[in-house]
Design a protein around this motif. Structure first.
Motif, short mmCIF file in Angstrom:
data_model
loop_
_atom_site.label_atom_id
_atom_site.label_comp_id
_atom_site.label_asym_id
_atom_site.label_seq_id
_atom_site.Cartn_x
_atom_site.Cartn_y
_atom_site.Cartn_z
N ASP A 106 11.87 14.53 38.48
CA ASP A 106 11.60 14.93 37.09
C ASP A 106 11.53 13.72 36.16
O ASP A 106 10.82 13.75 35.15
N GLU A 107 12.26 12.68 36.50
CA GLU A 107 12.26 11.48 35.67
C GLU A 107 10.84 10.90 35.57
O GLU A 107 10.36 10.56 34.48
N GLU A 108 10.18 10.81 36.71
CA GLU A 108 8.81 10.30 36.72
C GLU A 108 7.88 11.24 35.97
O GLU A 108 6.99 10.80 35.22
N LYS A 109 8.06 12.55 36.14
CA LYS A 109 7.21 13.53 35.46
C LYS A 109 7.36 13.40 33.95
O LYS A 109 6.36 13.42 33.21
N ASP A 152 19.21 16.82 25.54
CA ASP A 152 20.00 16.83 24.31
C ASP A 152 19.16 16.24 23.19
O ASP A 152 18.24 15.44 23.43
N ILE A 153 19.49 16.62 21.96
CA ILE A 153 18.86 16.02 20.78
C ILE A 153 19.81 14.95 20.24
O ILE A 153 20.99 15.23 20.01
N VAL A 197 16.61 13.12 27.80
CA VAL A 197 16.27 14.02 28.90
C VAL A 197 17.25 13.75 30.04
O VAL A 197 17.35 12.63 30.54
N ASN A 198 17.97 14.79 30.44
CA ASN A 198 19.09 14.62 31.37
C ASN A 198 18.65 14.67 32.83
O ASN A 198 19.08 15.52 33.61
N PRO A 230 18.91 9.16 32.85
CA PRO A 230 18.41 9.76 31.59
C PRO A 230 17.22 8.99 31.02
O PRO A 230 17.16 7.76 31.07
N VAL A 231 16.28 9.75 30.49
CA VAL A 231 15.10 9.18 29.84
C VAL A 231 15.17 9.53 28.36
O VAL A 231 15.27 10.70 27.99
#
Length: 717
Positions: free
Chosen positions: A313-316, A379-380, A406-407, A411-412
């Motif tokens: 998901d990190e790459e996506k 998270d915001i 983005v968790n 994290p991104v």
């Protein structure tokens, strides 16, 4: 004749009314109630200062009548000038006496009124006739103050009245200032006045006096801040004044009723009569809880992701961020340029409802919608730049920076983009600081808030690597220089917008995502050719401007003039912080760096690492702490081709090494065949240093500067 007579009467009436207003303003500052009209003396402790501010007065006034709002502001200073440097600084003023207010929904004329007088040591005064003595200079007026001498007092004021119309809600620009200035201040007074429908956030920090409310009659609310005996500050390099010096921050927000209050982009106090001094975690939670929501048409993203696979998901997330940057931003850059140049109206070419992001909210909501749909938790994050002080002192909503964390496994952090932002790099202004995290349950509802620490970067992450190849022309009159530069991390942040115009990156995005350049969408071949010719002419003009800017930038970097400069970008560095922004330069240096000494030549090789910070003697003693934008490093290699028939001496001076906890500078030199190879490495280790560490910083800064003064001797064999 009657019409002409009426026009003359109206003109005379306008002049009389304006003169009357000026007289009223002069009476306000210099009239019989002026407590400082006889103030002449200064404390002995400041007798050696260049100038001393005897009195500084700032006023802000906010009033309404129906939909009409009038914002009045003024500043008055009474300054004793004690040396020639101060006389030079204050011997000329520039100003606009008329302007149009850009606030609200109608253009209204605003007025500036300026008053200047000189008070001699014997108490005699001369009021400058600004109307008669000011001269026009472009869109401003300038006035020279003649016959100033040490010991004179300059007393002046600026008074601005700005009317506009507003029926809904409006936030005035925040005021954030230190009490102190570059000259000491004996007495300071700040006042502001509001009434119903004006909400105020105001607080003082770092030991500044508190704001006091003054009792008034009627519906006005008046407040004042008074401070005395304020020492000057030099505001040295690498310093965040608002984080350390006594200061105040305030913003006034107009909201006509409860509906407009709910829409206000501000942390409003509960009532108009209450000054809001602090913004708590609860305030932040309540403000942002419903501000953002997953929302947006994901059709473009679905198409982009169709058939693609990612290792995680990190790459996506990263790939979707870069796609959105193009699809909802850089795809329209050419259109805005073409419209501004009046070549055509381009936006119809994108269809009926094109999506373009121009606000942070649009981006956050759309990215949240993507994360929600693909079941990726986030998270915001609410942060504030370190230059504003810590997050616990957040008072003004404009100072809040919003991003998403983005968790994923790693994290991104993603935030509203510009053409150069990276998905794996947060702004250097907020990294390594405390921030608020709004936790989002089931990817759509904010549940709670906590304070977190944002990631940091290191001087190795933020690195510039340069290689300079140098050769001497056979006539020894000039040097040929080729320079290769690669910038990583935050070292790219200022160089990319300085060195790239839109045509340097939009084609890269068109090719990467298979989208059509704007003018390809024009159906008429004849019109497409016309617009293309006009657009090409514009780009060629911009490229000539860019070329001149490149040359000036390189001259500023090295500190000497160059000729025949060219620059080519080899990597835009727009897809990851570890992807370098790279470019190559070629230029000539004539009649510089090389000086004849008999049959030999002196070569100022040290200057080829670029200008370095020169710490002057007055800077050696520092009382302020040191605030760096971010840790960073600079690695240089100089490869000098030694001319046939010459040898090089003086290499020992090119070998230096100074390292400590604050940073370091190291250089080395060696000869390999006909090449003199010099390597240097300079780094700033931390975001912050206490002033006690200033001496350590000066040690390596001086070593780097001294290197630029070093020379080698080319000896005739």
């Amino acid at each position: 004749m009657k019409t002409r007579f009426l026009i003359v009467l109206l003109y005379l009436y306008g002049c009389m009314a304006n003169a009357q207003k000026k007289d009223e303003v002069q009476e306000l500052f210099w009239g019989k109630d002026d407590a400082y009209k006889s103030a002449m003396t200064i404390p002995d402790k400041w007798k050696n200062e260049s100038a001393v501010v005897i009195y500084k007065n700032e006023n802000y006034d906010f009033h309404k009548f129906g939909t009409n709002i009038t914002y009045t502001s003024s500043i008055r200073k009474r300054i004793k000038l004690q040396d020639q440097a101060a006389i030079t600084e204050f011997s000329e003023f520039s100003f606009k006496d008329r302007f149009y207010s850009s606030r609200g929904f109608s253009l209204r004329k605003g007025t500036n009124i300026i008053g200047i007088k000189v008070v001699k040591p014997d108490g005699s005064e001369k009021i400058i006739n600004v109307d008669e003595e000011a001269v026009k200079a472009d869109d401003k007026k300038k006035i020279a103050i003649p016959n100033l001498e040490p010991g004179d007092i300059l007393d002046y004021y600026y008074y601005a009245v700005e009317p506009f119309k507003m029926a809904a809600e409006y936030g005035f620009e925040p005021e954030e200032n230190t009490l102190g200035d570059t000259y000491p201040i004996m007495d300071l007074k700040l006042t502001f006045t509001t009434e119903n429908d004006f909400f105020v956030n105001f607080n003082t920090y770092n030991g500044a006096p508190e704001l006091k409310q003054i009792q008034t009659k009627g519906g006005d609310r008046k407040y004042e801040l008074i401070a005395t005996d304020i020492d000057k500050n030099d505001f040295p390099r690498w310093f965040y004044p608002l984080a350390e010096l006594p200061c105040y921050k305030f913003q006034v927000y107009f909201a006509r009723n409860g509906n407009f209050e709910a829409r206000a982009t501000a942390f409003l106090p509960e009532k108009e009569s209450i000054i809001k001094k602090t913004v708590s975690e609860t305030d932040v939670f309540n403000y942002y809880e419903k501000k953002f929501k997953p929302f947006g048409d994901l059709g473009d993203i679905f198409k982009f992701l169709k058939g693609k696979t990612f290792k995680n998901d990190e790459e996506k997330v990263r790939e979707v961020y870069y796609y959105m940057r193009h699809q909802y931003y850089t795809r329209y850059v050419e259109a805005f340029v073409i419209k501004e140049a009046n070549i055509m109206y381009p936006f119809d070419l994108y269809g009926n409802y094109p999506i373009f992001f121009n606000t942070e909210i649009q981006f956050i909501n759309h990215f949240m919608a993507f994360l929600k749909d693909y079941k990726i938790d986030y998270d915001i994050i609410i942060a504030t730049p370190r230059g504003n002080g810590p997050i616990k002192d957040l008072l003004i909503e404009n100072n809040a920076a919003v991003m998403l964390k983005v968790n994923t496994e790693n994290p991104v952090y993603v935030h509203f983009f510009n053409p150069y932002t990276n998905a794996d790099q947060i702004s250097y202004s907020v990294e390594n600081s405390d921030a608020y995290a709004l936790h989002v349950v089931k990817r759509k509802k904010v549940s709670d808030i906590e304070t977190i620490k944002l990631p940091s970067s290191t001087y190795k992450d933020n690195q510039t690597v340069g290689k300079v190849s140098v050769s001497i022309d056979p006539d020894f009159a000039s040097l040929k220089i080729e320079k290769e530069s690669s910038l990583y991390g935050h070292n790219k942040d200022t160089e990319q917008p300085d060195k790239m115009y839109f045509f340097d990156y939009v084609t890269e995005d068109y090719d990467k995502y298979g989208t059509e350049p704007l003018l390809n969408l024009v159906k008429s071949k004849k019109r497409r050719e016309q617009y293309t010719n006009e657009f090409d002419a514009l780009k060629n003009k911009l490229k000539e401007k860019q070329k001149e800017e490149f040359k000036k930038s390189t001259e500023a970097e090295f500190g000497f003039e160059i000729d025949d400069h060219s620059l080519s970008i080899t990597n835009t560095g727009r897809f990851g912080k570890s992807t370098p922004f790279s470019f190559n330069e070629n230029f000539t240096v004539k009649n510089n760096l090389l000086k004849k000494a008999g049959t030999n030549y002196v070569f100022e090789i040290g200057k080829l690492i670029g200008q370095q910070a020169e710490i002057e003697e007055k800077e050696n003693k520092r009382t302020n702490n040191i605030y760096m934008a971010f840790p960073r490093s600079f690695k240089n290699e100089i490869v000098f081709t030694i001319p046939d028939g010459y040898t090089v001496s003086g290499l020992d001076k090119l070998n230096k090494k100074v390292e400590n906890t604050t940073g370091g500078f190291e250089s080395s030199a060696k000869i390999e065949g006909n090449k003199l190879i010099v390597n240097t490495y300079k780094y700033y280790a931390n975001y912050f240093e206490p002033n006690a560490n200033w001496k350590n910083m000066v040690d390596f800064l001086d070593a780097a500067y001294q290197f630029t003064q070093e020379k080698v001797l080319l000896k005739k064999s």
